[in-house]
Structure formats: structure tokens, C-alpha cells
Design a protein around this motif. Structure first.
Motif, PDB file in Angstrom:
ATOM      1  N   SER A  20       0.852  -1.187   0.000  1.00  0.00           N
ATOM      2  CA  SER A  20       0.000   0.000   0.000  1.00  0.00           C
ATOM      3  C   SER A  20       0.885   1.233   0.000  1.00  0.00           C
ATOM      4  O   SER A  20       1.629   1.467   0.943  1.00  0.00           O
ATOM      5  N   LEU A  21       0.807   1.989  -1.073  1.00  0.00           N
ATOM      6  CA  LEU A  21       1.521   3.265  -1.184  1.00  0.00           C
ATOM      7  C   LEU A  21       0.493   4.379  -1.191  1.00  0.00           C
ATOM      8  O   LEU A  21      -0.525   4.281  -1.864  1.00  0.00           O
ATOM      9  N   GLU A  22       0.819   5.440  -0.488  1.00  0.00           N
ATOM     10  CA  GLU A  22      -0.151   6.521  -0.356  1.00  0.00           C
ATOM     11  C   GLU A  22       0.376   7.831  -0.932  1.00  0.00           C
ATOM     12  O   GLU A  22       1.555   8.162  -0.801  1.00  0.00           O
ATOM     13  N   CYS A  23      -0.522   8.556  -1.538  1.00  0.00           N
ATOM     14  CA  CYS A  23      -0.224   9.866  -2.095  1.00  0.00           C
ATOM     15  C   CYS A  23      -1.315  10.813  -1.624  1.00  0.00           C
ATOM     16  O   CYS A  23      -2.501  10.512  -1.758  1.00  0.00           O
ATOM     17  N   THR A  24      -0.910  11.937  -1.061  1.00  0.00           N
ATOM     18  CA  THR A  24      -1.885  12.960  -0.690  1.00  0.00           C
ATOM     19  C   THR A  24      -1.448  14.303  -1.253  1.00  0.00           C
ATOM     20  O   THR A  24      -0.254  14.576  -1.411  1.00  0.00           O
ATOM     21  N   VAL A  25      -2.427  15.116  -1.542  1.00  0.00           N
ATOM     22  CA  VAL A  25      -2.193  16.399  -2.196  1.00  0.00           C
ATOM     23  C   VAL A  25      -2.740  17.517  -1.322  1.00  0.00           C
ATOM     24  O   VAL A  25      -3.836  17.393  -0.768  1.00  0.00           O
ATOM     25  N   GLU A  26      -1.987  18.588  -1.230  1.00  0.00           N
ATOM     26  CA  GLU A  26      -2.442  19.788  -0.528  1.00  0.00           C
ATOM     27  C   GLU A  26      -2.462  20.959  -1.495  1.00  0.00           C
ATOM     28  O   GLU A  26      -1.707  20.999  -2.465  1.00  0.00           O
ATOM     29  N   GLY A  27      -3.343  21.910  -1.231  1.00  0.00           N
ATOM     30  CA  GLY A  27      -3.299  23.163  -1.962  1.00  0.00           C
ATOM     31  C   GLY A  27      -4.130  23.223  -3.209  1.00  0.00           C
ATOM     32  O   GLY A  27      -4.053  24.206  -3.957  1.00  0.00           O
ATOM     33  N   THR A  28      -4.925  22.196  -3.462  1.00  0.00           N
ATOM     34  CA  THR A  28      -5.801  22.218  -4.627  1.00  0.00           C
ATOM     35  C   THR A  28      -6.981  21.284  -4.371  1.00  0.00           C
ATOM     36  O   THR A  28      -6.906  20.414  -3.494  1.00  0.00           O
ATOM     37  N   SER A  29      -8.038  21.487  -5.121  1.00  0.00           N
ATOM     38  CA  SER A  29      -9.216  20.637  -4.986  1.00  0.00           C
ATOM     39  C   SER A  29      -9.557  20.003  -6.318  1.00  0.00           C
ATOM     40  O   SER A  29      -9.326  20.592  -7.374  1.00  0.00           O
ATOM     41  N   ASN A  30     -10.118  18.804  -6.238  1.00  0.00           N
ATOM     42  CA  ASN A  30     -10.562  18.064  -7.411  1.00  0.00           C
ATOM     43  C   ASN A  30      -9.485  17.941  -8.489  1.00  0.00           C
ATOM     44  O   ASN A  30      -9.749  18.191  -9.679  1.00  0.00           O
ATOM     45  N   PRO A  31      -8.291  17.572  -8.105  1.00  0.00           N
ATOM     46  CA  PRO A  31      -7.242  17.411  -9.132  1.00  0.00           C
ATOM     47  C   PRO A  31      -7.385  16.082  -9.849  1.00  0.00           C
ATOM     48  O   PRO A  31      -8.012  15.148  -9.342  1.00  0.00           O
ATOM     49  N   ASN A  32      -6.780  15.988 -11.024  1.00  0.00           N
ATOM     50  CA  ASN A  32      -6.508  14.678 -11.606  1.00  0.00           C
ATOM     51  C   ASN A  32      -5.276  14.127 -10.890  1.00  0.00           C
ATOM     52  O   ASN A  32      -4.313  14.861 -10.630  1.00  0.00           O
ATOM     53  N   LEU A  33      -5.300  12.826 -10.622  1.00  0.00           N
ATOM     54  CA  LEU A  33      -4.165  12.194  -9.946  1.00  0.00           C
ATOM     55  C   LEU A  33      -3.652  11.020 -10.766  1.00  0.00           C
ATOM     56  O   LEU A  33      -4.445  10.336 -11.436  1.00  0.00           O
ATOM     57  N   TYR A  34      -2.352  10.787 -10.695  1.00  0.00           N
ATOM     58  CA  TYR A  34      -1.697   9.804 -11.541  1.00  0.00           C
ATOM     59  C   TYR A  34      -0.686   9.002 -10.725  1.00  0.00           C
ATOM     60  O   TYR A  34      -0.002   9.550  -9.855  1.00  0.00           O
ATOM     61  N   TRP A  35      -0.578   7.712 -11.047  1.00  0.00           N
ATOM     62  CA  TRP A  35       0.508   6.870 -10.543  1.00  0.00           C
ATOM     63  C   TRP A  35       1.374   6.444 -11.734  1.00  0.00           C
ATOM     64  O   TRP A  35       0.861   5.926 -12.723  1.00  0.00           O
ATOM     65  N   TYR A  36       2.679   6.656 -11.568  1.00  0.00           N
ATOM     66  CA  TYR A  36       3.659   6.220 -12.547  1.00  0.00           C
ATOM     67  C   TYR A  36       4.638   5.261 -11.869  1.00  0.00           C
ATOM     68  O   TYR A  36       4.897   5.344 -10.672  1.00  0.00           O
ATOM     69  N   ARG A  37       5.236   4.398 -12.691  1.00  0.00           N
ATOM     70  CA  ARG A  37       6.362   3.591 -12.225  1.00  0.00           C
ATOM     71  C   ARG A  37       7.548   3.874 -13.142  1.00  0.00           C
ATOM     72  O   ARG A  37       7.404   3.950 -14.367  1.00  0.00           O
ATOM     73  N   GLN A  38       8.688   3.965 -12.515  1.00  0.00           N
ATOM     74  CA  GLN A  38       9.926   4.184 -13.250  1.00  0.00           C
ATOM     75  C   GLN A  38      10.889   3.071 -12.885  1.00  0.00           C
ATOM     76  O   GLN A  38      11.244   2.887 -11.721  1.00  0.00           O
ATOM     77  N   LEU A  64      -1.216  -4.673  -9.906  1.00  0.00           N
ATOM     78  CA  LEU A  64      -1.471  -3.546  -9.030  1.00  0.00           C
ATOM     79  C   LEU A  64      -2.899  -3.047  -9.198  1.00  0.00           C
ATOM     80  O   LEU A  64      -3.538  -3.287 -10.220  1.00  0.00           O
ATOM     81  N   SER A  65      -3.362  -2.314  -8.197  1.00  0.00           N
ATOM     82  CA  SER A  65      -4.655  -1.651  -8.270  1.00  0.00           C
ATOM     83  C   SER A  65      -4.528  -0.279  -7.617  1.00  0.00           C
ATOM     84  O   SER A  65      -3.561  -0.008  -6.911  1.00  0.00           O
ATOM     85  N   ALA A  66      -5.488   0.576  -7.872  1.00  0.00           N
ATOM     86  CA  ALA A  66      -5.461   1.919  -7.302  1.00  0.00           C
ATOM     87  C   ALA A  66      -6.844   2.264  -6.784  1.00  0.00           C
ATOM     88  O   ALA A  66      -7.853   1.751  -7.274  1.00  0.00           O
ATOM     89  N   SER A  67      -6.860   3.145  -5.804  1.00  0.00           N
ATOM     90  CA  SER A  67      -8.132   3.633  -5.268  1.00  0.00           C
ATOM     91  C   SER A  67      -7.994   5.095  -4.909  1.00  0.00           C
ATOM     92  O   SER A  67      -6.892   5.591  -4.644  1.00  0.00           O
ATOM     93  N   ILE A  75      -4.243   5.927  -3.647  1.00  0.00           N
ATOM     94  CA  ILE A  75      -3.549   4.797  -3.048  1.00  0.00           C
ATOM     95  C   ILE A  75      -3.249   3.751  -4.109  1.00  0.00           C
ATOM     96  O   ILE A  75      -4.119   3.424  -4.937  1.00  0.00           O
ATOM     97  N   LEU A  76      -2.048   3.244  -4.069  1.00  0.00           N
ATOM     98  CA  LEU A  76      -1.619   2.165  -4.967  1.00  0.00           C
ATOM     99  C   LEU A  76      -1.447   0.905  -4.135  1.00  0.00           C
ATOM    100  O   LEU A  76      -0.780   0.936  -3.099  1.00  0.00           O
ATOM    101  N   SER A  77      -2.039  -0.189  -4.592  1.00  0.00           N
ATOM    102  CA  SER A  77      -2.045  -1.402  -3.784  1.00  0.00           C
ATOM    103  C   SER A  77      -1.700  -2.624  -4.613  1.00  0.00           C
ATOM    104  O   SER A  77      -1.818  -2.621  -5.841  1.00  0.00           O
ATOM    105  N   SER A  78      -1.309  -3.651  -3.870  1.00  0.00           N
ATOM    106  CA  SER A  78      -1.149  -4.974  -4.457  1.00  0.00           C
ATOM    107  C   SER A  78      -1.454  -6.014  -3.387  1.00  0.00           C
ATOM    108  O   SER A  78      -1.125  -5.806  -2.218  1.00  0.00           O
ATOM    109  N   LYS A  79      -2.050  -7.116  -3.788  1.00  0.00           N
ATOM    110  CA  LYS A  79      -2.323  -8.186  -2.826  1.00  0.00           C
ATOM    111  C   LYS A  79      -1.095  -9.075  -2.641  1.00  0.00           C
ATOM    112  O   LYS A  79      -0.822  -9.576  -1.558  1.00  0.00           O
TER     113      LYS A  79
END
Lengths: 113, 115
Positions: A20-38, A64-67, A75-79
């Protein structure tokens, strides 16, 4: 301006364990959110993106899955992790008023052993 | 389909010399083009973008990029390179459709500036 937080910063997990990886955003509302892997410090692979709460689009089928349970949480997850899930995971935000400019978090380094 | 190509895996330049990092694109319609920089173990940092207007776009840290519609290019430039410019550089193009708004990235170019 927006700030993107990611945690943990680094993670070492055994094969077959959950993620479980978590991403949170401050300073804006209703953004588009993205998960990338490098992988190996090179190209970016878009994994998931979200245009709103509960709305997830998957770019590639994989382990992987995201929510998006809240407007500014992604949130990025894997079982069960695979060795191939190792990499640098980046969360990005498009606040909607920047002509498409995405802003990136600091990343999470995941090593699967 | 939208795509971006960065033909050079690595660019080497001496400090004080001008640098160019190449990017070509393929899009339908007017392109929104971006450059990002990534330092080791860090997230990507936005450098500059082209949406419309002047073909020469100025960005952060003294970088600029020139949009060339006829050559479908958006090369990143800097008149005098610094050792601290050594990093991984990504070009990107925006792709939008009915329910999609994302960036398509090139494979990245590693810039090495030698003292």
C-alpha cells in the motif's frame, strides 16, 4: 500552489507480500491524480489515473490496483508483490488550471526481494 | 496517436558550452509540450511548457525550448551548461480525450555536464 506527499519514501518487501503506497495532495481541490512507475532510472510508465473520487482508469493490466477514497488521496495497492514490481513509484497531480502541467511527488522506492 | 521521441539516451557537454536535448513529437491538433528534469531519487520537476504563442519558451534554471511546427520538434536548450544541470530530462506531450487528460512522456535523455 500544490504540494504532493508520498509515503513511505522507501520500502523493502518480500515477494508475495501486500503493498500500500499513499499519495496525498495539498493546496488544490478536485485534481486529476496519476501513478507512474519508473524502472532502472529511465522511462515513466503510467499505471493509473483518476479524475475524481472513486474513478480509476488503468493503463496497463498488471499486479497492481489503485483507489481514490478521498478527493486528495490516491492509493496504490497490491495483494501479492512480484519481483517485477520493484521500481520508483511517482504520484502526480494536475490541478486543472496549468495547461496540463503535472506536478510530481518525491516518489517511493520499492524493492521486492 | 500522440507520441514523443527523445533520440539520444545520453548527451555529454563541457561546462560553459551550450547544450541541446532533442525531442520530436507526433500529435493530432495543436500540441501542448513540456520539459521536466529529474535528479537522482527525486520526483520530476517542471521546467517549461509550450501551449501557444512565441515559439521560444523560457523556463526555470536558464533553460529554454524552441517549438518548431514544421519539424515537429521541441528541443531543450541552455546557452551555458553547469555541472549541476546533470540530470535526466523528459519531454512530454499532452493527450486529451472525452475522459482522459494525461501526459505522454519520452524515454528520457541523461545529460552529463563535465567540469
Amino acid at each position: 500552489s500544490q504540494t504532493i506527499h508520498q509515503w513511505p519514501a522507501t520500502l523493502v518487501q518480500p515477494v508475495g507480500s501486500p503493498l500500500s503506497l499513499e499519495c496525498t495532495v495539498e493546496g488544490t481541490s478536485n485534481p486529476n491524480l496519476y501513478w507512474y512507475r519508473q524502472a532502472a532510472g529511465r522511462g515513466l510508465q503510467l499505471l493509473f489515473y483518476s479524475v475524481g473520487i472513486g474513478q480509476i482508469s488503468s493503463e496497463v493490466p498488471q499486479n497492481l490496483s489503485a483507489s481514490r477514497p478521498q478527493d486528495r488521496q490516491f492509493i496504490l495497492s497490491s495483494k501479492k508483490l512480484l519481483l517485477s514490481d520493484s521500481g520508483f513509484y511517482l504520484c502526480a497531480c494536475y490541478p486543472g488550471l496549468a495547461g496540463g502541467t503535472q506536478f510530481f511527488g518525491p516518489g517511493t522506492r520499492l524493492t521486492v526481494l | 496517436a500522440q507520441s514523443v521521441a527523445q533520440p539520444e539516451d545520453q548527451v555529454n557537454v563541457a561546462e560553459g558550452n551550450p547544450l541541446t536535448v532533442k525531442c520530436t513529437y507526433s500529435v493530432s491538433g495543436n500540441p501542448y509540450l513540456f520539459w521536466y528534469v529529474q535528479y537522482p531519487n527525486r520526483g520530476l520537476q517542471f521546467l517549461l511548457k509550450y501551449i501557444t504563442g512565441d515559439n521560444l519558451v523560457k523556463g526555470s534554471y536558464g533553460f529554454e525550448a524552441e517549438f518548431n511546427k514544421s519539424q515537429t520538434s521541441f528541443h531543450l536548450k541552455k546557452p551555458s551548461a553547469l555541472v549541476s544541470d546533470s540530470a535526466l530530462y523528459f519531454c512530454a506531450v499532452r493527450y486529451r480525450s472525452y475522459n482522459t487528460d494525461k501526459l505522454i512522456f519520452g524515454t528520457g535523455t541523461r545529460l552529463q555536464v563535465f567540469p
